[in-house]
Enzyme design. Structure first.
Site, mmCIF file in Angstrom:
data_model
loop_
_atom_site.group_PDB
_atom_site.id
_atom_site.type_symbol
_atom_site.label_atom_id
_atom_site.label_comp_id
_atom_site.label_asym_id
_atom_site.label_seq_id
_atom_site.Cartn_x
_atom_site.Cartn_y
_atom_site.Cartn_z
ATOM 1 N N ASP A 1 60.680 4.254 13.980
ATOM 2 C CA ASP A 1 59.616 4.365 12.992
ATOM 3 C C ASP A 1 58.252 3.975 13.584
ATOM 4 O O ASP A 1 58.153 3.446 14.689
ATOM 5 C CB ASP A 1 59.959 3.470 11.804
ATOM 6 C CG ASP A 1 59.259 3.882 10.512
ATOM 7 O OD1 ASP A 1 58.550 4.905 10.516
ATOM 8 O OD2 ASP A 1 59.444 3.184 9.502
ATOM 9 N N GLU B 1 51.966 4.830 14.851
ATOM 10 C CA GLU B 1 50.606 5.288 14.565
ATOM 11 C C GLU B 1 49.634 4.153 14.237
ATOM 12 O O GLU B 1 48.478 4.395 13.920
ATOM 13 C CB GLU B 1 50.620 6.291 13.400
ATOM 14 C CG GLU B 1 51.052 5.720 12.055
ATOM 15 C CD GLU B 1 52.541 5.514 11.932
ATOM 16 O OE1 GLU B 1 52.949 4.636 11.150
ATOM 17 O OE2 GLU B 1 53.315 6.217 12.613
ATOM 18 N N ASP C 1 56.950 9.715 4.845
ATOM 19 C CA ASP C 1 57.156 9.058 3.549
ATOM 20 C C ASP C 1 56.601 9.888 2.398
ATOM 21 O O ASP C 1 55.536 9.572 1.845
ATOM 22 C CB ASP C 1 56.497 7.673 3.555
ATOM 23 C CG ASP C 1 57.078 6.763 4.619
ATOM 24 O OD1 ASP C 1 58.174 7.061 5.119
ATOM 25 O OD2 ASP C 1 56.430 5.757 4.947
#
Length: 675
Positions: free
Chosen positions: A398, A401, A465
């Site tokens: 995950d 960024e 998401d």
């Protein structure tokens, strides 16, 4: 080959007979700017503003042609009264290479205009969620949180902005990439690590804006759009074949401990669901915030929450079921891995030389410094020791960024230039950890963030998401748009959380949404569910008997497609043809250039998922061939049509003359339409 004409002060540059640049005194190809930028980051959401202090248009002075290192080179000299810059054009491996000399001081921004046609279509720029055809808008290219809602006109986005500065916009994305494809038949890729903005809103040119001078621009012209897309991955890298087990069932997202894991597995197997994996993102422990359930980012097995997990992993492995986990490139403050990394100097630093602490929403974490080779070796060992040696079959890798723009890194390079490539570094760490373990054919990781470096390193993307709703910008429809835009950027393997993730401001996942998302996931490379950030507020795969049986039927359908999916994945790995394909790659004409609500899965399946609430039929346009409905065996000729689409019977068609037609006709769809 490239050529140019210059007459009456007008320069035109062509590559393979296609006009690329046009320069006149009124519309210069190159401009320089002197700007001041302000950057603010709040929990992965970036707010960047440019104050333009001066803009300088450059005139063409001279054109020099030379033969350098065995290749033809054309050098364009641009200048003003005091400043000078050169643009070098050459050909390499059948592509046009454009390079620039350094920016003259005090200018710090480069603007390039690429010639455009009024009715041109543009795709790509990495993973875009709101718009597939990018024409008419500009796209800042900076990796960050995608944002909640992603539409400033919607109440959800406005609430997210007001309460947590987290609303996002049409262009915010985990995976920006300075690559675009034109319907004229070319792609352009900028080799740049800095912030960029690609503006496709002008009638006669595309405005490419850079904070740094790209090391090069690469432009490739091909006879077909399919060949253009193939050449992107030929340049940047291709995703490998998937492990064989991926096609054999669904990966269930489960949380809450060993007993919950086994109970939910038994419940789904009791109705005949082929389960190939249990994804337990909380394998290393839980952490609760006002956002909902989060995870304890200390990447070690939580033996209290998951007692005897090692034995369960081995027992399920004998049945062909793997356990998947979760990891990201940060370590939680005040826990053992943070202390170890800080002690060894493996974390990025703040201005005081201390570990830089990033606020992830009511908890802080340190950034493992991937510019430090020793830190990379250490983190690969963490992955190998804590995840692979435990027996995990794969994991979600995950984040990536969040790299702060003001962090100090080991290599001394500005974080402004390391921010965009960072997800690619994270992908490389995961790939190398697996390869060095000797289990490259068995394990799978998947990511939401990406960069141009990701194509050669990340075997599977996921859409991030999404809201648990039907919204075009951030709900179910956005997951398909994301897959298609990445396909046009060279990444051909993509899936999404079945049912979405984000549950906020009154949003709750409905049963209908979950079932429609499940239908869609059948016709993607991989099926995986997610409980969401507030599981108790969402409809889940085991919420009632009807839902469980629906998932069983849909998953069995996915498994029956295995030979076909394997062939599509092989084409992606060997030829760079994405698995989920825009229709215009084979039917390059209107109206297919702008369609983002249907696609080809492989060459022979046309999928038109239902992505609106309460809808049980839909209009669509079939390409000019003979198509057979997968669920009803009804035959259709290409053109506009309206088809019924009750739950359990999404509009999916196969080409009548497909080499896989016998497979498609033999498939047991396994479900009756739901009322």
């Amino acid at each position: 080959m490239f050529s140019h004409t210059y007459q009456d002060g007008k320069l035109s540059v062509f590559f393979n007979q296609m006009k690329i640049l046009e320069h006149t005194s009124e519309h210069p190809v190159l401009m320089l700017q002197r700007n001041q930028a302000t950057i603010d980051m709040y929990r992965g959401n970036y707010f960047i503003e440019e104050n333009v202090e001066e803009t300088l248009g450059l005139r063409l002075c001279t054109i020099n042609e030379a033969y350098v290192e065995g290749r033809g080179v054309c050098i364009l000299h641009f200048s003003s009264e005091m400043y000078h810059i050169t643009c070098e054009l050459s050909e390499q491996d059948g592509r046009l290479i454009i390079r620039f000399s350094p920016l003259p001081q005090p200018y710090n921004r480069l603007v390039l205009h690429i010639w455009a046609e009024e009715k041109e279509h543009i795709w790509g720029c990495g993973e875009q969620f709101s718009y597939f055809d990018l024409r008419g808008r500009n796209y800042p290219l900076w990796t960050q949180e995608q944002g909640v809602g992603r539409n400033k006109h919607t109440l959800i986005t406005q609430l997210a902005d007001k309460n947590d500065r987290a609303g996002g916009d049409y262009h915010t994305t985990f995976y920006p990439q300075a690559t675009f494809v034109s319907s004229r038949g070319y792609f352009l890729h900028a080799n740049t690590d800095g912030y960029a903005d690609f503006d496709f809103s002008h009638e006669h040119y595309h405005r490419l804006f850079f904070w740094e001078v790209p090391s090069s621009l690469v432009l490739s012209v091909k006879p077909s759009l399919l060949e253009v897309v193939q050449d992107i991955s030929s340049l940047l890298g291709r995703q490998p074949l998937l492990p064989n087990w991926v096609y054999d069932g669904i990966i269930l997202g489960v949380q809450g401990g060993t007993k919950v894991l086994l109970d939910k597995l038994a419940l789904m197997e009791a109705v005949g669901t082929p389960v190939i994996g249990i994804w337990i993102q909380d394998w290393q422990g839980e952490k609760y915030t006002s956002f909902g359930k989060r995870l304890r980012w200390n990447w070690q097995w939580d033996k209290q929450l998951y007692p005897e997990l090692d034995h369960v992993i081995e027992m399920l492995k004998q049945r062909g079921i793997g356990i998947l986990g979760y990891i990201n490139p940060y370590v939680l403050k005040d826990y053992s891995l943070f202390e170890e990394a800080a002690g060894k100097g493996y974390l990025g630093k703040d201005s005081q030389g201390k570990p830089y602490l990033v606020d992830f929403g009511e908890f802080d974490a340190g950034v493992v410094d991937f510019t430090n080779p020793e830190a990379v070796r250490w983190y690969k060992k963490v992955i190998q020791r804590e995840l692979i040696d435990l027996g995990l079959r794969g994991w979600m890798a995950d984040f990536g960024e969040y790299l702060p723009h003001d962090i100090t890194l080991y290599n001394g390079r500005s974080a402004l230039l390391e921010h965009n490539p960072w997800p690619g570094y994270w992908a490389q760490v995961n790939k190398q950890a697996i390869v060095e373990s000797g289990k490259g054919d068995e394990l799978l990781f998947f990511m939401r963030s990406g960069s141009a470096q990701s194509l050669a390193s990340c075997p599977m993307m996921w859409a991030g998401d999404q809201n648990v709703d039907w919204s075009e910008d951030d709900g179910l429809p956005s997951a398909l748009c994301a897959a298609l835009s990445l396909a046009m950027s060279g990444a051909g393997l993509h899936h999404s959380d079945i049912g979405g993730y984000t549950t906020l401001y009154g949003m709750k996942r409905s049963k209908e949404l979950l079932l429609r998302w499940c239908e869609f996931a059948v016709f993607t490379p991989m099926m995986r569910t997610h409980e969401g950030n507030r599981p108790q507020e969402n409809w889940q795969f085991d919420s009632d008997e009807e839902t469980r049986r629906f998932f069983a039927a849909m998953t069995n359908l996915h498994v029956q497609l295995k030979p076909y999916l394997q062939e599509a994945v092989r084409e992606n790995a060997e030829q760079g043809i994405p698995v989920m394909r825009p229709l215009f790659l084979y039917y390059p004409k209107d109206p297919f250039f702008t369609i983002k609500d249907s696609y080809l899965l492989g060459r022979d399946l046309l999928v038109a998922p239902v992505m609106e609430e309460g809808v049980t039929s839909r209009n669509l346009t079939l390409p000019p061939e003979r198509w057979v409905h997968l669920f009803t065996n009804e035959s259709f000729q290409g053109g506009s049509c309206r088809v019924n689409a009750p739950l359990g019977m999404p509009p999916v068609f196969f080409r009548e003359d497909s080499a896989f037609a016998s497979l498609f006709r033999s498939i047991n769809t396994g479900t009756e339409p739901l009322p």
